[in-house]
Design an enzyme around this catalytic site. Structure first.
Site, mmCIF file in Angstrom:
data_model
loop_
_atom_site.group_PDB
_atom_site.id
_atom_site.type_symbol
_atom_site.label_atom_id
_atom_site.label_comp_id
_atom_site.label_asym_id
_atom_site.label_seq_id
_atom_site.Cartn_x
_atom_site.Cartn_y
_atom_site.Cartn_z
ATOM 1 N N HIS A 1 68.984 64.693 92.705
ATOM 2 C CA HIS A 1 68.787 63.819 91.551
ATOM 3 C C HIS A 1 69.845 64.079 90.475
ATOM 4 C CE1 HIS A 1 67.019 62.963 87.534
ATOM 5 N NE2 HIS A 1 66.628 61.859 88.128
ATOM 6 N N CYS B 1 91.995 42.303 66.551
ATOM 7 C CA CYS B 1 92.496 43.622 66.181
ATOM 8 C C CYS B 1 91.406 44.582 65.734
ATOM 9 C CB CYS B 1 93.572 43.515 65.095
ATOM 10 S SG CYS B 1 93.000 42.730 63.574
ATOM 11 N N GLY C 1 89.446 39.925 62.984
ATOM 12 C CA GLY C 1 89.063 41.262 62.547
ATOM 13 C C GLY C 1 87.573 41.453 62.817
ATOM 14 N N THR C 2 87.247 41.840 64.043
ATOM 15 C CA THR C 2 85.839 41.808 64.462
ATOM 16 C C THR C 2 85.000 42.914 63.825
ATOM 17 O OG1 THR C 2 86.466 43.007 66.479
ATOM 18 C CG2 THR C 2 86.256 40.602 66.620
ATOM 19 N N ASN C 3 85.637 43.969 63.291
ATOM 20 C CA ASN C 3 84.845 44.984 62.585
ATOM 21 C C ASN C 3 84.192 44.361 61.348
ATOM 22 O OD1 ASN C 3 85.842 46.753 64.482
ATOM 23 N ND2 ASN C 3 87.313 47.716 63.109
ATOM 24 N N ASP C 4 85.011 43.759 60.479
ATOM 25 C CA ASP C 4 84.464 43.130 59.267
ATOM 26 C C ASP C 4 83.646 41.893 59.598
ATOM 27 O OD1 ASP C 4 85.133 44.866 57.310
ATOM 28 O OD2 ASP C 4 86.914 43.810 56.615
ATOM 29 N N LYS D 1 67.643 47.668 97.521
ATOM 30 C CA LYS D 1 67.131 48.355 98.702
ATOM 31 C C LYS D 1 66.645 47.357 99.750
ATOM 32 C CE LYS D 1 65.184 52.150 97.846
ATOM 33 N NZ LYS D 1 64.236 53.044 97.175
ATOM 34 N N ARG E 1 99.607 43.750 58.384
ATOM 35 C CA ARG E 1 98.590 43.235 57.474
ATOM 36 C C ARG E 1 98.930 43.682 56.050
ATOM 37 N NH1 ARG E 1 92.498 45.141 58.296
ATOM 38 N NH2 ARG E 1 93.245 47.018 57.231
ATOM 39 N N ARG F 1 98.080 48.583 59.347
ATOM 40 C CA ARG F 1 97.284 48.565 58.113
ATOM 41 C C ARG F 1 98.103 49.233 57.010
ATOM 42 N NH1 ARG F 1 92.951 50.733 62.297
ATOM 43 N NH2 ARG F 1 94.901 51.771 62.828
ATOM 44 N N ARG G 1 73.389 51.688 100.447
ATOM 45 C CA ARG G 1 73.818 50.995 99.238
ATOM 46 C C ARG G 1 75.258 51.393 98.968
ATOM 47 N NH1 ARG G 1 69.770 54.603 95.493
ATOM 48 N NH2 ARG G 1 70.808 56.596 95.793
ATOM 49 N N TYR H 1 95.914 37.940 73.092
ATOM 50 C CA TYR H 1 96.090 39.388 73.181
ATOM 51 C C TYR H 1 94.908 40.103 72.517
ATOM 52 C CZ TYR H 1 97.545 39.404 68.247
ATOM 53 O OH TYR H 1 97.575 39.260 66.884
ATOM 54 N N SER I 1 94.274 36.466 63.836
ATOM 55 C CA SER I 1 93.845 37.722 64.444
ATOM 56 C C SER I 1 92.421 37.987 63.977
ATOM 57 C CB SER I 1 94.760 38.880 64.028
ATOM 58 O OG SER I 1 94.339 40.074 64.661
ATOM 59 N N ARG J 1 58.024 51.636 98.282
ATOM 60 C CA ARG J 1 59.185 52.130 97.529
ATOM 61 C C ARG J 1 59.732 51.038 96.616
ATOM 62 N NH1 ARG J 1 63.387 54.741 101.598
ATOM 63 N NH2 ARG J 1 63.828 56.102 99.810
ATOM 64 N N MET K 1 62.300 54.996 89.191
ATOM 65 C CA MET K 1 61.054 54.276 89.485
ATOM 66 C C MET K 1 60.326 54.960 90.645
ATOM 67 S SD MET K 1 62.140 50.327 88.824
ATOM 68 C CE MET K 1 63.488 50.406 89.995
ATOM 69 N N GLY L 1 65.871 57.621 91.161
ATOM 70 C CA GLY L 1 64.799 58.454 90.650
ATOM 71 C C GLY L 1 64.040 57.907 89.465
ATOM 72 N N GLU M 1 88.000 37.194 59.520
ATOM 73 C CA GLU M 1 87.027 38.289 59.445
ATOM 74 C C GLU M 1 85.837 37.951 58.550
ATOM 75 O OE1 GLU M 1 89.054 41.697 57.705
ATOM 76 O OE2 GLU M 1 90.523 40.345 56.824
#
Length: 916
Positions: free
Chosen positions: A469, A868, A802-805, A40, A649, A594, A353, A888, A800, A109, A120, A118, A781
C-alpha cells in the site's frame, strides 16, 4: 427492438428490458467502458475477451452506485439483475452461493474509473457460514484452509461492512499466535482457527450489535452496499482531492468467483509489473507470497519473495505468467500492473491496469515504447506530465557526503526526503501544520494513514515491497518512499525505531530517506541539484557518452513537446540573471518584466521621493535620477534576450510597498516631539503618508492610475525603454521591446497613456535616427477590462492576462489573507478541488479570459494574446490557455520546462488518453 437506454450490448444474463442496464457479465464489457464498469471491471472484461484465465463474474455499474448514493437506496431493478447474473454464474461454476455441501464463494471488490489503491472496500470469501465452511473443507480436502478462509471473511466483513474496529480482530489473532507460540498465522492449525472464528463472531456481536450474517445472499448484498458507501469515506474523498479525481464518478462493484491462494505451498498470490514501476527498466518485477490471499501482499503484513523466485517454486505458472504479461503489455501498449493467484498450480488473473509509476519511470517507459513501435510521439506525451517533470527537477542527496547509513529497504518511490521521524498519521499532520518537515515511519501503512502520507516529506516502512500500500500510494502522489527495511525495528506504541547496532531513533529525531537507493540515514543529508536541472542549465548534454539515461529520456520527450506545441513559452523575469537562466530553460522571450521589482531595496527611496514630491521641480529631479537606472536595466535585459520579445510592464506598485510604514513613522514623530528634537521632515512625510494611506492598496492608486496621477512617471519609463532599444540596435543587437500598461479598466486610460508613449518613442527615433517598432499593449487583470476587451483592443496591440489579479478581483479574494485563513476549510469541504490561485478557475476567471480573447480578436484579428500570471506554469491551466487560443504563456524560469511539456501535451491530447 429494445429501447434499452444504455448504448452497450446487453448479454444473456440481462433481465432488464426498456430500462438502464446495471449489471454486466465479464464477457460483455471491454477496456473502453471504464466510465461505466470502472477500471477493474473494464479490464477484467478485456482480459476475459483476450482468452486469459479470469475467474467468472460480473460487474455492477457506476450508474448503480450513483443512484444509490443520490437516493440512499439501490435502483429498483438492481436486485433482480444481480440475481439473474448470480444464477448464471452458479450454473457456470456448478455450485450454489454458500450452499452447505459444495459452496460457491465470491469476492466483492470496488473498482472506480481511476485507480484509488486501498481507498475503497473489498470483501473476500463471501458465502462462508457455519454450515458452508464444512462443505469448503470437504471440497478442498483441507480443513485448515476452510477455517482460515472463514476467519478472514468475518474479520474483513466485520471491519468493512459492520464498522468494527479492525484492531480488535488483530489483537485476537495475535493472542492466538502467542498462545500457540508461533509468529505467523500460517502456523495456526485448524483447531486454532476454529477457536478464532468463535472469538471473531463474539467481537462482531459485541461491537456491531448483531450476529455475523449466515445467509450468503445477505452477506453479498451488504458487501455491495458497503463498497458503494466506501466511495464517500473520508480517506477516499481526501485521495480524490489529492489526485484531482472528480467526486461524482462513483465506483463499480465486481462480484468474482473466488480462487484461493491459501490452499497450501502449491498455491499463492502475487502482484507483477511488466516493467519496474520505480525505474522503468524491463525485467521481472513484483512480489509473490505462498499460501496467501491477495490482501496479504498489498497490506504488507507478511514479507514477500521477489517474483523471480516463482520460477523455482512453480515454473509452469511462472512461464504462463510471463507470457500473459507480454500479451497484456503489447495489448495495452503500456506498463501493466497485474494481480494474480495460483490455486494448486492453476494460474488465475484477478486484475490488470495501467500501472502507477515514478516520474523517472514514466519518461523512460514512454521513450522505450516509442522505440518499440508501440506508441507514437503524440501518445508518448500523454504518458508523462508536467507534475512528474517538476518532481525530476527536485534536488537529490549528495552521495559523496559521509553520513551514517542505518538501514536499507526497497526503493519504492524516488526522491530525497529529510524530516523528523513520526510514528502515526495524526502526529504527521499536526507537526506538518506547525511547519515541521516529517518522515512518517510505520511497520506498514494502510488506507487510514493517507492524511499522514500526504503531510509527510516521505514514508518509511519496515514491511512490504514495491506492491505494498505504501509503495503504490506514494508513487501515485510522487512522494518519496522506502519500504520493507526489515533491519529496522519499528515500535509505533513506544514511538521509536531501533536500528542495527542497537541505536534508537526517537520521535522527533531527524532522519533522511533516499527513495532512489532505498537507503535510510541518521540526521540530515545535504542535497545537490538534480541532473535534469543540470541538463536544462546546459551543464549536462543529452546524447553524450556519460549522459544519464533519465536525462536522455527527458531530452527526447521535450523534443517531442517542442515539435508538437503551438503555445510559445516565455518567462517572468525582472533582471538579466533571471532572463539568461530562463533562456537556458527554453524561454522564447520575457512575458512579464515587473519594473517595480527593480526599485525595491536600495532604489526604493527614489520611488518614494517621486510619489511624495510636492512640487513639479522635485518630481522632475526624481525622474531625472530614475531615467539612467531604468535605461541600464533595459539594456541588460535586451542583451540577455536578444532577438526575443521582452514585455515590460510599466510601474505597478501597490502604493504601500513604496511608502514608509505609517505606524513606524508615527512612532518616530511622537518620539521626536517628546524629546523636543527637530522633526520637520518626518512630520511632512507623515502628513503625505496619511494623505496617500489606503485601506486596500491592491485596489487603490496603482498601475495605470499611478501613471495618470504622477505626470512624467510612465513617459520616463517609455523613454528609458526606447533609448535602450535604440542603443542596442546601434550595437547591432536585435531588441524586441513590448510596452505593457497595467491595471487598465477602460480604453480611455489606455488611449491617454498610449498617446504620450507614442510621442516619446517618436522623439527618441528622431534623436537617434533609429526606427523603433515598440508594440504597446495592456494587461487584462480587471473584470471590466475583460468585459470591454473589444473596445480596449482598439488601442492595444496585445493583451496579457494577469490571472493573479484577475482571480482576486473576480472572486473578491485578497490572496495574502484568504489563503492562510479559510482556503484549507474550503478545500476540505470540497468547495475547491484546488486553489484558484494554483489552477485557473475555468468557469469564472476562465470564462472572462475566453470572452476577452474572442472580443479582442474580433476588433483586432492580429491581436497577440498571452498570460503572465503564475497560472502560466500550471499544467492544467496551460491546457486551458491552449484551448482558448492564446499565443503564449509566461511563468517563472524554473517552471518553463513544465510549461513547454504541457503545451506539447495540450497540442497532442486529441490523440492521447488519460493515464492518471
Amino acid at each position: 427492438m429494445s429501447e434499452n437506454k444504455d448504448p452497450h450490448v446487453t448479454g444473456s444474463g440481462d433481465s432488464v428490458v426498456g430500462g438502464a442496464k446495471f449489471v454486466y457479465d465479464f464477457t460483455e464489457g471491454n477496456k473502453d467502458l471504464k466510465d461505466l464498469l470502472g477500471g477493474k471491471g473494464a479490464n477484467l472484461a478485456e482480459m476475459t475477451n483476450l482468452g486469459l484465465p479470469v475467474p467468472p463474474g460480473f460487474t455492477i455499474t457506476t450508474e448503480a452506485c450513483k443512484t444509490y448514493l443520490e437516493s440512499g437506496a439501490e435502483p429498483a431493478a438492481l436486485r433482480d439483475e444481480v440475481s439473474a447474473h448470480l444464477d448464471a454464474l452458479e450454473e457456470q461454476m456448478g455450485k450454489k452461493l454458500g450452499q452447505a455441501d459444495n459452496p460457491l464463494l465470491v469476492s466483492v471488490r470496488s473498482g472506480a474509473k481511476f485507480s484509488m489503491p486501498g481507498m475503497m472496500d473489498t470483501v473476500l470469501n463471501i458465502g462462508l457460514s457455519d454450515k458452508s465452511v464444512q462443505g469448503l473443507a470437504k471440497q478442498a480436502g483441507d480443513e485448515r484452509f476452510a477455517w482460515d478462509s472463514y476467519r478472514r471473511l468475518i474479520q474483513m466483513f466485520g471491519k468493512t461492512v459492520l464498522g468494527v474496529d479492525g484492531e480488535l480482530f488483530e489483537d485476537a489473532l495475535d493472542s492466538a499466535k502467542a498462545a500457540k507460540k508461533v509468529t505467523v498465522d500460517t502456523e495456526l492449525e485448524a483447531a486454532d482457527l476454529k477457536k478464532l472464528v468463535t472469538k471473531f463472531k463474539k467481537i462482531v456481536k459485541t461491537e456491531a450489535g448483531r450476529d455475523f450474517p449466515q445467509d450468503p445472499r445477505e452477506q453479498m448484498d451488504l458487501a455491495i452496499h458497503a463498497v458503494f458507501d466506501s466511495w464517500n469515506t473520508d480517506r477516499a474523498k481526501l485521495y480524490r482531492r489529492q489526485e484531482r479525481i472528480p467526486h461524482d464518478l462513483g465506483t463499480a462493484v465486481n462480484v468474482c468467483s473466488m480462487v484461493f491462494g491459501n490452499l497450501g505451498p502449491d498455491s499463492g498470490t502475487g502482484v507483477a509489473f511488466t516493467r519496474d514501476p520505480a525505474s522503468g527498466h524491463q525485467g521481472v518485477y513484483g512480489d509473490y507470497l505462498q499460501n496467501a490471499q491477495g490482501e496479504d501482499v498489498v497490506a504488507g503484513i507478511r514479507n514477500t519473495v521477489p517474483l523471480a523466485d516463482l520460477e523455482k517454486i512453480d515454473k509452469k505458472s511462472y512461464d504462463q505468467l510471463m507470457q500473459i504479461m507480454e500479451t497484456l503489455e503489447n495489448h495495452y501498449k503500456d506498463l501493466c500492473d497485474i494481480e494474480f493467484t495460483i490455486e494448486r498450480g492453476q494460474l488465475w488473473m484477478l486484475q490488470t491496469r495501467v500501472g502507477k509509476r515514478t516520474a523517472g519511470a514514466a519518461f523512460r517507459i514512454a521513450t522505450q515504447l516509442v522505440d518499440q513501435g508501440l506508441i507514437d510521439e503524440a501518445e508518448a506525451l500523454q504518458r508523462v506530465t508536467g507534475a512528474q517533470l517538476a518532481q525530476l527537477m527536485f534536488p537529490r542527496f549528495d552521495e559523496d557526503t559521509k553520513v551514517e547509513t542505518v538501514g536499507r529497504g526497497i526503493a519504492a518511490s524516488p526522491g530525497a526526503a529529510v524530516g523528523k521521524a513520526v510514528f502515526d498519521s495524526y502526529t504527521a499532520v499536526k507537526w506538518s501544520r506547525s511547519g515541521e518537515k516529517v518522515i512518517l515511519v510505520r511497520r506498514e501503512t494502510n488506507p487510514d494513514d493517507l492524511d499522514g502520507m500526504i503531510a509527510a516529506e516521505g514514508i518509511l516502512t519496515s514491511r512490504g515491497g514495491k506492491t505494498s500500500h505504501a509503495a503504490v500510494v506514494a508513487r501515485g502522489m510522487g512522494k518519496t518512499c522506502v519500504c520493507g527495511a526489515e533491519e529496522l525495528e519499528v515500535d509505533t506504541k513506544r514511538r521509536r525505531m531501533t536500528v542495527p547496532g542497537g541505536s534508537v531513533v526517537e520521535e522527533g529525531d531527524l532522519i533522511s530517506i533516499d527513495g532512489s537507493s532505498g537507503k535510510v540515514y541518521l540526521g540530515e543529508v545535504p542535497v545537490v541539484p538534480s541532473p535534469v536541472v543540470e541538463y536544462f542549465e546546459g551543464r549536462m548534454h543529452a546524447g553524450a557518452q556519460d549522459a544519464d539515461e533519465l536525462v536522455e529520456a527527458v531530452h527526447r520527450i521535450m523534443a517531442f513537446a517542442d515539435r508538437k506545441r503551438r503555445l510559445r513559452v516565455r518567462a517572468n523575469a525582472d533582471n538579466a540573471e533571471d532572463a539568461l537562466r530562463a533562456r537556458r530553460f527554453g524561454a522564447q522571450g520575457i512575458g512579464l518584466c515587473r519594473t517595480e521589482h527593480m526599485f525595491l531595496g536600495d532604489r526604493r527611496e527614489l520611488v518614494e521621493r517621486l510619489i511624495l514630491a510636492d512640487t513639479e521641480a522635485e518630481r522632475e529631479e526624481s525622474l531625472k535620477e530614475l531615467l539612467p537606472l531604468q535605461k541600464q536595466d533595459f539594456m541588460e535585459l535586451f542583451s540577455a534576450m536578444d532577438g526575443l520579445p521582452v514585455t515590460i510592464r510599466l510601474l505597478d506598485p501597490p502604493l504601500h510597498e513604496f511608502l514608509p510604514d505609517i505606524t513606524e513613522l508615527s512612532v518616530r514623530v511622537a518620539l521626536a516631539e517628546s524629546r523636543q528634537e527637530p522633526h520637520e521632515n518626518e512630520l511632512r512625510l507623515l502628513q503625505a503618508v496619511h494623505r496617500l494611506h489606503e485601506q486596500n492598496p491592491m485596489l487603490g492608486l496603482r498601475g495605470v492610475r499611478l501613471g495618470l496621477v504622477i505626470p512624467g512617471l510612465f513617459t520616463m519609463q517609455v523613454r528609458a525603454i526606447a533609448e535602450a532599444a535604440a542603443e542596442r540596435k546601434s550595437a547591432k543587437g536585435d531588441p524586441r521591446a513590448e510596452i505593457m500598461i497595467p491595471l487598465v479598466g477602460t480604453v480611455q486610460e489606455l488611449e491617454i497613456v498610449r498617446e504620450e508613449a507614442d510621442q516619446v518613442v517618436a522623439e527618441v527615433e528622431a534623436a537617434t535616427g533609429t526606427e523603433l517598432k515598440l508594440a504597446i499593449g495592456t494587461m487584462i487583470e480587471l473584470p471590466r477590462a475583460a468585459l470591454t476587451a473589444g473596445q480596449i483592443a482598439e488601442a492595444a496591440e496585445f493583451f496579457s492576462f494577469g490571472t493573479n489579479d484577475l482571480t482576486q478581483t473576480v472572486w473578491g479574494f485578497s490572496r495574502d489573507d484568504v489563503e492562510a485563513s479559510f482556503f484549507t476549510a474550503y478545500l476540505e469541504k470540497g468547495i475547491f478541488g484546488v486553489s484558484p490561485f494554483e489552477t485557473i478557475d475555468k468557469d469564472g476567471v476562465g470564462s472572462l479570459v475566453k470572452l476577452a480573447a474572442e472580443a479582442g480578436r474580433a476588433t483586432r484579428p492580429d491581436l497577440k494574446l498571452g498570460v503572465c500570471g503564475e497560472h502560466g506554469g500550471d499544467p492544467e491551466s496551460v491546457h486551458f490557455f491552449h484551448e482558448v487560443g492564446l499565443d503564449y504563456v509566461s511563468c517563472s524560469p524554473f517552471r518553463i520546462p513544465v510549461a513547454r511539456l504541457e503545451a506539447g501535451r495540450a497540442a497532442s491530447s486529441s490523440k492521447g488518453s488519460d493515464h492518471r
